[in-house]
Design a protein around this motif. Structure first.
Motif, PDB file in Angstrom:
ATOM      1  N   VAL A 132      17.607   2.261  -8.392  1.00 37.73           N
ATOM      2  CA  VAL A 132      17.705   2.218  -6.908  1.00 37.73           C
ATOM      3  C   VAL A 132      16.607   3.059  -6.059  1.00 37.73           C
ATOM      4  O   VAL A 132      16.119   2.498  -5.025  1.00 37.73           O
ATOM      5  N   ASP A 133      16.178   4.180  -6.429  1.00 38.60           N
ATOM      6  CA  ASP A 133      15.317   4.795  -5.577  1.00 38.60           C
ATOM      7  C   ASP A 133      14.005   4.285  -5.689  1.00 38.60           C
ATOM      8  O   ASP A 133      13.178   4.151  -4.653  1.00 38.60           O
ATOM      9  N   ALA A 134      13.691   3.691  -6.864  1.00 38.72           N
ATOM     10  CA  ALA A 134      12.464   3.107  -6.978  1.00 38.72           C
ATOM     11  C   ALA A 134      12.456   1.537  -6.179  1.00 38.72           C
ATOM     12  O   ALA A 134      11.309   1.360  -5.404  1.00 38.72           O
ATOM     13  N   PHE A 135      13.522   1.239  -5.991  1.00 38.15           N
ATOM     14  CA  PHE A 135      13.490  -0.124  -5.008  1.00 38.15           C
ATOM     15  C   PHE A 135      13.522   0.122  -3.848  1.00 38.15           C
ATOM     16  O   PHE A 135      12.733  -0.681  -3.177  1.00 38.15           O
ATOM     17  N   GLN A 137      11.568   2.382  -2.454  1.00 39.74           N
ATOM     18  CA  GLN A 137      10.340   2.428  -2.232  1.00 39.74           C
ATOM     19  C   GLN A 137       9.628   1.157  -1.957  1.00 39.74           C
ATOM     20  O   GLN A 137       8.938   0.906  -0.984  1.00 39.74           O
ATOM     21  N   ARG A 138      10.034   0.234  -2.655  1.00 37.61           N
ATOM     22  CA  ARG A 138       9.477  -1.024  -2.756  1.00 37.61           C
ATOM     23  C   ARG A 138      10.073  -1.638  -1.392  1.00 37.61           C
ATOM     24  O   ARG A 138       9.126  -2.266  -0.598  1.00 37.61           O
ATOM     25  N   LEU A 139      11.260  -1.372  -0.739  1.00 40.21           N
ATOM     26  CA  LEU A 139      11.797  -1.743   0.274  1.00 40.21           C
ATOM     27  C   LEU A 139      10.839  -1.297   1.537  1.00 40.21           C
ATOM     28  O   LEU A 139      10.793  -1.908   2.620  1.00 40.21           O
ATOM     29  N   GLU A 140      10.691   0.047   1.345  1.00 44.58           N
ATOM     30  CA  GLU A 140       9.847   0.493   2.169  1.00 44.58           C
ATOM     31  C   GLU A 140       8.550  -0.018   2.597  1.00 44.58           C
ATOM     32  O   GLU A 140       8.205  -0.164   3.857  1.00 44.58           O
ATOM     33  N   GLY A 141       7.641  -0.719   1.716  1.00 47.17           N
ATOM     34  CA  GLY A 141       6.701  -1.357   2.011  1.00 47.17           C
ATOM     35  C   GLY A 141       6.793  -2.814   2.561  1.00 47.17           C
ATOM     36  O   GLY A 141       6.224  -3.249   3.423  1.00 47.17           O
ATOM     37  N   LEU A 142       7.975  -3.333   2.320  1.00 44.25           N
ATOM     38  CA  LEU A 142       8.382  -4.716   2.615  1.00 44.25           C
ATOM     39  C   LEU A 142       8.891  -4.513   4.222  1.00 44.25           C
ATOM     40  O   LEU A 142       8.296  -5.606   5.098  1.00 44.25           O
ATOM     41  N   ALA A 143       9.170  -3.347   4.444  1.00 42.46           N
ATOM     42  CA  ALA A 143       9.755  -3.439   6.014  1.00 42.46           C
ATOM     43  C   ALA A 143       8.686  -3.095   6.803  1.00 42.46           C
ATOM     44  O   ALA A 143       8.491  -3.542   8.085  1.00 42.46           O
ATOM     45  N   GLY A 144       7.729  -2.058   6.298  1.00 46.66           N
ATOM     46  CA  GLY A 144       6.399  -1.727   6.780  1.00 46.66           C
ATOM     47  C   GLY A 144       5.522  -3.215   7.253  1.00 46.66           C
ATOM     48  O   GLY A 144       5.045  -3.153   8.256  1.00 46.66           O
ATOM     49  N   MET A 155      16.784  -9.116  -6.141  1.00 41.43           N
ATOM     50  CA  MET A 155      17.926  -8.531  -6.866  1.00 41.43           C
ATOM     51  C   MET A 155      17.884  -8.565  -8.508  1.00 41.43           C
ATOM     52  O   MET A 155      18.412  -7.845  -9.091  1.00 41.43           O
ATOM     53  N   SER A 156      17.348  -9.789  -8.911  1.00 42.73           N
ATOM     54  CA  SER A 156      16.963  -9.774 -10.325  1.00 42.73           C
ATOM     55  C   SER A 156      16.249  -8.686 -10.679  1.00 42.73           C
ATOM     56  O   SER A 156      16.468  -7.960 -11.808  1.00 42.73           O
ATOM     57  N   ASP A 157      15.002  -8.415  -9.959  1.00 44.60           N
ATOM     58  CA  ASP A 157      14.361  -7.055 -10.329  1.00 44.60           C
ATOM     59  C   ASP A 157      14.947  -5.638 -10.392  1.00 44.60           C
ATOM     60  O   ASP A 157      14.828  -5.209 -11.401  1.00 44.60           O
ATOM     61  N   LEU A 158      15.770  -5.788  -9.540  1.00 44.42           N
ATOM     62  CA  LEU A 158      16.528  -4.570  -9.261  1.00 44.42           C
ATOM     63  C   LEU A 158      17.788  -4.350 -10.423  1.00 44.42           C
ATOM     64  O   LEU A 158      17.639  -3.150 -11.166  1.00 44.42           O
TER      65      LEU A 158
END
Ligand code: HEM
Length: 458
Positions: A132-135, A137-144, A155-158
């Motif tokens: 979840v922590d790694a995910f 970080q990915r979301l931070e990029g996508l939000a940015g 969700m499949s990747d997570l």
């Protein structure tokens, strides 16, 4: 300090409109996607036990909870898993715990059960938080970037990362594990729990040939699983080590190498595809409903403040848990639990012929008009207090029931609570084209077309 829950306004998330049996058949044939849900007539949500009249082999939907239980408990080995399903999954997971029946299944279950004990779920919790922590970080990029992305793929990747860490002790960060999941997606797109064409046209027990590209993908996944097994970090408390160490308590036998690979295939298949399906629907629903998000956030804040969510805290989040349970009711990832009668038999007072397909269907059972009040309405509070006590025994079966009940139910529930709490405490999801979203039953209950979302800080 207790928080006052906001009232929930009734919300009915998407489902295919039921048509007459013939119109449903024409619609499904026209769509050409093999979606069994568009085929189900309105009577499938009212009948106790009834036939789906359009298949060559007799196909029964069993919505009577006692009759369903009798089939699923099956102490006499009369109702093994359906040949259509085992035939489709065999190239990937062999004659493993998910597909086998009778004494062979009993032996495997005895050996596998310790790998899913409460102690092991607790040991696996750190794998979940790592993923979840790694995910995040990915979301931070996508939000940015404000970029739209596929909720299904995310969700499949997570969940793939969670299961990869739990089984092999290392993240899904490229290399063999990423290749395994890429091959898995070929498999997922081509294989259904119950292939509609075969259900309609094939006689019982006809072998299920697979397309060459599916066989190739299965062989590739099995090679990669072997690779991951051999190269995992030494001395870890991962599930692969537990499976290698498993011994039959009666005979002392261990799994052969091929059998170990079979079981690892099951963990991949059953352990991430199902959880991803449930999470896609839960995120979709939460994204539509501000009052659900507000209650979820209030609960997470009360239990965990702004700090990390421990496993003990995740257990004290009944509202988040009930969101997950209600999602599993309306969108059970395993849409059907297909069994086959290997001799003439009687189920719930109804005579059935050898070769008949017995569909115990969480999908219809969970939306049955005789079992549920406002069956299509999303209402997590139905799992509280006296309302929960009033739920009829055997009508809520997202994890199956009887001896073959899901071995990973505790793992999946803990994982889902953690993920929903962590995602929604930080993010708001905006669904693009929400009104076009519809469910489809393939390998699991998925959106018919992928759902695109954008995120921003909550
Ligand atoms: C929301 C998530 C999940 C759902 C809804 C789910 C549902 C189910 C259902 C309905 C069955 C029984 C199928 C039948 O009787 O035909 C099953 C079996 C199984 N599941 Fe799950 N599952 C989930 C997650 C998991 C996870 C995370 C794992 C592993 C880590 C797992 C491992 C298994 C195994 C090994 C079986 C075979 C049990 C047996 O036949 O003895 N599942 N699951």
């Amino acid at each position: 300090m207790a928080f006052a829950p906001l009232p929930l306004t009734p919300y009915t998330p998407p489902r295919p409109r039921s048509l007459s049996p013939l119109a449903g058949l024409i619609r499904t044939a026209w769509n050409g996607d093999g979606n069994l849900l568009t085929l189900l007539p309105a009577s499938a949500y009212r009948m106790r036990i009834g036939q789906l009249g359009w298949s060559r082999r007799t196909t029964w939907i069993i919505n009577d909870p006692e009759a369903a239980r009798a089939v699923l408990v099956d102490s006499d080995d009369v109702y093994p898993k359906s040949d259509l399903m085992t035939g489709a999954l065999e190239p990937l997971i062999g004659d493993s715990i998910f597909t086998s029946s009778g004494p062979r299944w009993r032996q495997q279950r005895r050996m596998i059960d310790p790998s899913f004990s409460a102690v092991r779920v607790a040991a696996g919790y750190r794998f979940m938080t790592g993923a979840v922590d790694a995910f995040q970080q990915r979301l931070e990029g996508l939000a940015g970037s404000g970029e739209a992305f596929s909720l299904d793929a995310a969700m499949s990747d997570l969940t793939a990362d969670v299961i990869c860490r739990a089984v092999f002790g290392s993240p899904l960060d490229g290399g063999a594990s990423a290749e395994a999941f890429a091959a898995f997606h070929v498999f997922e797109r081509s294989v259904a729990q119950v292939e509609l064409g075969r259900l309609i046209f094939d006689p019982p027990f006809k072998p299920v040939p697979q397309k060459p590209e599916v066989l190739e993908a299965c062989a590739a996944i099995r090679r990669l699983l072997a690779d991951l097994l051999d190269n995992r970090p030494a001395g870890g408390d991962d599930m692969a080590s537990a499976i290698l160490a498993a011994r039959d308590p009666e005979t002392g036998a261990a799994f052969t190498r091929e059998e170990v690979i079979d079981q690892l295939g099951v963990l991949f298949l059953a352990g991430h595809e199902t959880s991803a399906s449930a999470l896609i629907w839960a995120v979709f629903i939460l994204a539509q409903r501000p009052e659900l998000r507000a209650r979820l956030r209030a609960e997470v804040q009360e239990v965990a403040g702004n700090g990390p969510i421990t496993m003990e805290m995740a257990k004290r989040m009944p509202f988040v848990r009930n969101i997950f349970r209600e999602t599993l009711r309306l969108y059970p990832p395993i849409t059907f639990l297909p069994r086959v009668a290997i001799r003439d038999t009687v189920v719930g007072g109804v005579k059935m012929k050898r070769g008949a397909m017995l569909m115990i269907s969480p999908w219809t059972m969970h939306r049955h008009q005789g079992h549920w009040d406002q069956p299509d309405v999303f209402d997590p509070d139905r799992f509280t207090g006296t309302r929960e006590a009033a739920i009829k025994t055997g009508t809520y079966i997202p994890f199956g029931t009887g001896p073959r009940v899901c071995a990973g139910a505790a793992f999946a529930t803990t994982e889902a609570i953690l993920i929903l709490a962590e995602l929604f405490r930080r993010w708001d999801f905006e669904v693009l084209d929400a009104d076009k979203v519809q469910p489809a039953a393939r390998l699991t209950t998925r959106p018919a077309e992928q759902i695109l979302v954008r995120i921003r800080p909550a």
